[in-house]
Scaffold this active site. Structure first.
Site, short mmCIF file in Angstrom:
data_model
loop_
_atom_site.label_atom_id
_atom_site.label_comp_id
_atom_site.label_asym_id
_atom_site.label_seq_id
_atom_site.Cartn_x
_atom_site.Cartn_y
_atom_site.Cartn_z
N ASP A 97 -90.50 75.50 58.83
CA ASP A 97 -90.93 74.72 59.99
C ASP A 97 -91.38 75.97 60.72
O ASP A 97 -92.01 76.89 60.54
CB ASP A 97 -89.48 74.30 60.58
CG ASP A 97 -89.71 73.20 61.55
OD1 ASP A 97 -90.90 73.42 62.28
OD2 ASP A 97 -89.11 72.38 61.48
N HIS A 120 -94.84 76.98 60.62
CA HIS A 120 -95.68 76.29 61.54
C HIS A 120 -96.06 77.38 62.66
O HIS A 120 -96.50 76.84 63.55
CB HIS A 120 -95.02 75.28 62.14
CG HIS A 120 -94.45 74.13 61.29
ND1 HIS A 120 -93.91 73.08 61.32
CD2 HIS A 120 -94.95 73.95 59.97
CE1 HIS A 120 -93.76 72.23 60.31
NE2 HIS A 120 -94.66 72.51 59.47
#
Length: 292
Positions: A97, A120
């Site tokens: 993430d 991310h």
């Protein structure tokens, strides 16, 4: 509890520490009032009293931290910040993430000399109320989903300002620059959303500076997308060189400029596509610098 897992519980005291290694399925639990203070690292290989030994090389001054999680692991942020006055320095972070996530209440934060792998990006949001004075400097991104990432929505924002990303390299990233007042999804078409009343939680991004940045081998040059009732304001690309397959989309952004040779080179279509925005200093078709 998962097999082989458990918890390490640290009571309400102040502790000096050197290296913390966490195996899979282990929870680190800090009781209220617990304070962890890192020992100075590498002063003459630990000869100096109170310093933590390094790898045998004397006088190596660096708090090097590696954080890793499988890239398919959901919600596996590397570091989350919800507080002011933070320094993150010399870290290697790859996860599933956000490599780093800065959320509401983050002020006066510096992230410097970090390397980001899968993940991310070095993200702001999606809860962004009151975020200000952010510096991300001298960092690299390789194979991340995004890199310079700012995300919010009409119920989570307000007061986002004074954000600098400088001296950055970005390689093989799908969306290297992604700044949006819509989360989790942008509208399918820029014309499908209408202006709403500005409230205390409307994202109000302003004073965003991108300086000395090299972006290459990316799918998109970037997306910058504000809401119609409150555009993103005061965005400066200063010596930013972008090479991507597809161009940059700029929607509802006021006072945006490309200076000091900033350019966008793409393989398909126009370099810049705009809606209710008027970028200065760049040719929308070729992506080359344009003098005033």
């Amino acid at each position: 509890m998962l097999p082989g897992g458990g918890s390490v519980i640290i009571p309400a005291r102040t502790f000096m520490y050197g290296l913390i290694v966490m195996k899979s399925n282990i929870n680190l639990v800090l009781d209220d009032g617990c304070i962890l203070k890192a020992l100075p690292y590498g002063k003459r290989n630990g000869i100096v009293k109170g310093s933590y030994p390094n790898n045998g090389k004397p006088n190596r001054n660096a708090h090097l931290i590696t954080i890793e999680a499988p890239d398919e692991a959901p919600n596996s942020d590397g570091i989350d910040v919800w507080t002011p006055n933070v320094l993150i320095y010399n870290c290697n972070i790859a996860c599933g993430d956000n490599n780093i996530a800065m959320d509401s209440g983050t002020k006066n934060i510096t992230i410097r000399k970090c390397n980001f792998g899968n993940g991310h990006g070095c993200s702001i949001g999606s809860y962004t109320a009151g975020i200000e004075n952010v510096l991300v400097d001298s960092c690299s991104f390789k194979n991340t989903e995004s890199a310079i990432r700012m995300k919010s929505n009409r119920s989570r924002g307000g007061g986002e300002k004074n954000i600098i990303y400088s001296n950055i390299t970005i390689d093989n990233v799908r969306k290297p620059i992604f700044i949006t007042s819509y989360y989790p999804k942008t509208p399918k078409d820029v014309t499908e959303d209408s202006a709403e009343e500005v409230t205390a939680t409307t994202p109000s991004w302003s004073n965003i500076f991108l300086r000395n940045i090299e972006i290459y081998d990316c799918e998109y040059a970037g997306i910058i997308w504000g809401v119609p009732e409150l555009p993103i304001r005061n965005v400066v690309f200063d010596n930013v060189k972008i090479r991507a397959t597809k161009g940059m989309e700029i929607n509802y952004v006021s006072n945006i400029s490309f200076i000091n040779g900033s350019s966008i080179s793409v393989k398909k279509g126009d370099a810049v596509k705009v809606y209710e925005s008027a970028p200065e200093g760049i040719d929308f078709s070729s992506g080359k610098p344009v003098s005033k």
